[in-house]
Design a protein around this motif. Sequence first.
Motif, PDB file in Angstrom:
ATOM      1  N   GLY A 467       0.831  -1.191   0.000  1.00 28.10           N
ATOM      2  CA  GLY A 467       0.000   0.000   0.000  1.00 28.10           C
ATOM      3  C   GLY A 467       0.867   1.242   0.000  1.00 28.10           C
ATOM      4  O   GLY A 467       2.040   1.205   0.382  1.00 28.10           O
ATOM      5  N   GLN A 468       0.289   2.345  -0.445  1.00 30.46           N
ATOM      6  CA  GLN A 468       0.989   3.624  -0.432  1.00 30.46           C
ATOM      7  C   GLN A 468       0.398   4.497   0.672  1.00 30.46           C
ATOM      8  O   GLN A 468      -0.819   4.679   0.748  1.00 30.46           O
ATOM      9  N   ILE A 469       1.255   5.023   1.535  1.00 27.80           N
ATOM     10  CA  ILE A 469       0.792   5.840   2.652  1.00 27.80           C
ATOM     11  C   ILE A 469       0.230   7.151   2.121  1.00 27.80           C
ATOM     12  O   ILE A 469       0.914   7.897   1.422  1.00 27.80           O
ATOM     13  N   VAL A 470      -1.024   7.443   2.457  1.00 26.94           N
ATOM     14  CA  VAL A 470      -1.646   8.698   2.022  1.00 26.94           C
ATOM     15  C   VAL A 470      -1.781   9.682   3.175  1.00 26.94           C
ATOM     16  O   VAL A 470      -1.955  10.882   2.941  1.00 26.94           O
ATOM     17  N   ALA A 471      -1.712   9.197   4.423  1.00 29.63           N
ATOM     18  CA  ALA A 471      -1.799  10.119   5.565  1.00 29.63           C
ATOM     19  C   ALA A 471      -1.231   9.461   6.810  1.00 29.63           C
ATOM     20  O   ALA A 471      -1.363   8.251   7.002  1.00 29.63           O
ATOM     21  N   LEU A 472      -0.590  10.288   7.664  1.00 26.68           N
ATOM     22  CA  LEU A 472      -0.085   9.855   8.960  1.00 26.68           C
ATOM     23  C   LEU A 472      -0.635  10.789  10.029  1.00 26.68           C
ATOM     24  O   LEU A 472      -0.715  12.010   9.808  1.00 26.68           O
ATOM     25  N   LEU A 473      -1.022  10.253  11.171  1.00 26.75           N
ATOM     26  CA  LEU A 473      -1.534  11.064  12.263  1.00 26.75           C
ATOM     27  C   LEU A 473      -0.828  10.704  13.563  1.00 26.75           C
ATOM     28  O   LEU A 473      -0.558   9.530  13.821  1.00 26.75           O
ATOM     29  N   LYS A 474      -0.545  11.744  14.363  1.00 31.67           N
ATOM     30  CA  LYS A 474       0.036  11.562  15.679  1.00 31.67           C
ATOM     31  C   LYS A 474      -0.708  12.489  16.635  1.00 31.67           C
ATOM     32  O   LYS A 474      -0.839  13.689  16.348  1.00 31.67           O
ATOM     33  N   ASP A 475      -1.196  11.925  17.724  1.00 29.45           N
ATOM     34  CA  ASP A 475      -1.978  12.692  18.689  1.00 29.45           C
ATOM     35  C   ASP A 475      -3.148  13.415  18.022  1.00 29.45           C
ATOM     36  O   ASP A 475      -3.487  14.561  18.356  1.00 29.45           O
ATOM     37  N   GLY A 476      -3.739  12.754  17.031  1.00 35.83           N
ATOM     38  CA  GLY A 476      -4.911  13.305  16.363  1.00 35.83           C
ATOM     39  C   GLY A 476      -4.626  14.370  15.335  1.00 35.83           C
ATOM     40  O   GLY A 476      -5.549  14.922  14.734  1.00 35.83           O
ATOM     41  N   GLU A 477      -3.334  14.667  15.083  1.00 34.66           N
ATOM     42  CA  GLU A 477      -2.962  15.695  14.125  1.00 34.66           C
ATOM     43  C   GLU A 477      -2.220  15.086  12.944  1.00 34.66           C
ATOM     44  O   GLU A 477      -1.448  14.131  13.114  1.00 34.66           O
ATOM     45  N   LEU A 478      -2.431  15.645  11.750  1.00 33.85           N
ATOM     46  CA  LEU A 478      -1.714  15.182  10.570  1.00 33.85           C
ATOM     47  C   LEU A 478      -0.235  15.535  10.679  1.00 33.85           C
ATOM     48  O   LEU A 478       0.122  16.653  11.062  1.00 33.85           O
TER      49      LEU A 478
END
Length: 893
Positions: A467-478
Amino acid sequence: MTSVNEVRQTFIDFFDGKGHTPVASAPLVPRNDPTLLFNNAGMVPFKNVFTGAEKRDYARAVSSQKCVRAGGKHNDLDNVGYTARHHTFFEMLGNFSFGDYFKEEAIAYAWELLTKDYGLPKDKLTVTVYHEDEEAPVLWKKIAGLTDDRIIKIATSDNYWSMGDTGPCGPCSEIFFDHGDHVPGGPPGSPDEDGDRFIEIWNLVFMQFDQQTGGEKIALPKPSIDTGMGLERIAAVLQGKHDNYDTDMMRALIEASADASSVAADGDHAVSHRVIADHLRATSFLIADGVLPSNEGRGYVLRRIMRRAMRHAHIIGAKDPLMHRLVPALVTQMGQAYPELQRAQALVTETLKLEEERFRVTLDRGLKLLDDEVAQLGDAKTLAGEAAFKLYDTYGFPLDLTQDALRTKGIEVDTDGFDAAMARQKAEARAAWSGSGDAATEVIWLELRDEHGATEFLGYDTEVAEGQIVALLKDGELVDTLAAGDEGSVIVNQTPFYAESGGQMGDTGIMIGAEGVEFCVTDTAKRGGDLHVHVGKVAKGGLTTGGIVELRVDGERRSRLRANHSATHLLHEALRRVLGDHVTQKGSMVSQDRLRFDISHPRAITAEELAEVEVIVNSVVRDNSDVTTRLMTPDEAIEAGALALFGEKYGDEVRVLSMGHSGPQDRAGFFSTELCGGTHVRRLGDIALIKILSESAVSSGVRRIEALTGETARQYMASQEAKAKAAADALKTSIDDLPGRVAQLVEERKKLERELSEARKQAALASAGGGGGAAAPAVQEIAGIKVMARRLDGVPAKELRGLVDDGKKEIGSGVVAVVAIADGKAAVAVGVTDDLTSKLSAVDLVRAGSAALGGKGGGGRPDMAQAGGPDVDKADEALAAITSQVAEPASAA
């Protein structure tokens, strides 16, 4: 005539005989290249082998790979039906060497197969080579004896292949067949090369360089071979046809379309029949490989292909849905080579029928609207984008379907206007969303869903994919990156990970990236409707938005989840058969360890009923029949007998799971048929065993069933057997005789307890002291009322009532009071004979005694009451308080 199936088999047999391992076609949905919608070339499944990222136990391979080109840069959809060689679905024959042999062997194999096994005339074959490749021309002369005029040097990228901007690459050598001078066109590289006389039939790729960043090419230590020959093209050549649609396979499908519609295969509607035949293959194989029609991603492309074919069915005047009636003809032609087509025949048929029935309802209205818009154009030749978007938004017309309908009229569509209308609608939908708290948090998922589309779920038929990563989130933030040790959420464009829904827990597993990156997935959740959010922690390296990762589901855990989920379906149906049709599911939890589900039922389920249910479900499991999946609308599925599960949200189409052989009480022809989007076993025997653990009350009218399956159930039963054996050994008996021995011991214990109670009572009475001290008489008369007051040591509170009753019989008329001390606690009981209850109440008397013991209150009847207290040293005071209470009513009288 050599049939298409014979051409395919000859190719595979030839290279099998040359030491190549036959490799079955990979699914159309690529598992190792998330940048592709579909497998579009024979080498795609081997991409990681060529790059060295994957090792296999063979160095030579041969395959016939299913391919689809109907989206992205490889989109042949608009040309299909109008040309001789364009298809949405085609098969790519290929032989591959992973660092084993190179140019000389590849050329020799190609020439031998074409001229000997296929029997093509040598003088009809011409080849091209890349102009910088000095080896290939020499080898063609040496091996094939070709003269310079039949070895054409090409200076363009047409004869140079690369995997991307960087990575493996190398020159090509294409083989062309000359159909003869009666066909217009010239050889490759000439001004007339676009004619149909010289047709490319095979491309040999000599993978010998590694393209570096900056333009430098480095020689690969182990050059490789990748070839591709379109089965439809070579079959046409071998059958003496100039048009792929005139081959035996395509002609058989065209004739099936003509027979089913009663419209001649040739003539005015020839193009429509060709479109239907081609699209029948593409849609059927996509459905068989797990793609279902939708408004997103691969499902959207499938729907476009289906609706294009269905519009052509409308053009030829088919009064009833046509496509699904052609599936048997396709299975006859291709089912032997591709067994998945046979396995999915029911699903393919149902999906095509459903889609065409629904589309035909709106097609007439949509075409009428289109005709009205065209009538208003006058001499203009461009349809407004707003009008095309209205067709899409209101009637579900894909843009290219509108373009295809206008093609014969010479009218184009304002695609920029269409895109602007689409963007405006999305912006309005976002603006309409408002909320706070959890609702506000949901906005980020909706925005991601809007930007990237739904996550493509591949997990129905695979547990490993890229898969290709389209989004990452940490502590609810992009964020752009997640570093080692970071906890966060990862969204990819496609995933085999099931997101928790319908009671089934989300998958766990691992993501692996380049240079040893690892992300441990501890849960998979569904957000924004259909985004699969992978929650976990970076164990090694770091993740970056846009990066490619391999996703590996925990297969053992998934297997248990599948078994437990399928078991709930079987248990649900068995409970309905045993308890009645009023039983419906009210909730469920499917984990890897166990399953539980709640059902509506007004009373406890008996052990006998549970045993009957268990017998039924395990009988169905032992049949080991296939689990059948079909696609229907919710209403149609329910009308056909399918059960809808409580709490499940259903869209326009639903997956309908059918399990078990049909019977006198079948449901839609099967033991169990339910609407369900979860993952399930492929065969019921994969469940192995179902063991019900318990049933209990959840609330009024709702019962809860808990059960185990498979190895967990076996271990539980083995544990129970071990406990039974240990008990039997302790009692020096066999497991078979254990129930009788236990019953005997229980009866003996009761007898001993009765004897012990009597002995203890007698001993206590013999040593009992009266109220006011040990020297006081056991029975005294107070105000003309006999009072028996005793303190007993070591007598349990539960035996006091019996002692009081005995005392009442002994004195005939009067009051009996007993205080007992045992296990550090004090208990008091008082009895009043019936003739005195109008004057004295045992409840009042016992409360006086309890108060002296430091207790509160007491309860019972006027003739018998009992209480207790913590102060064991106040036994005599308690008895004195009771006798004093007896005297007061008498004095008052």
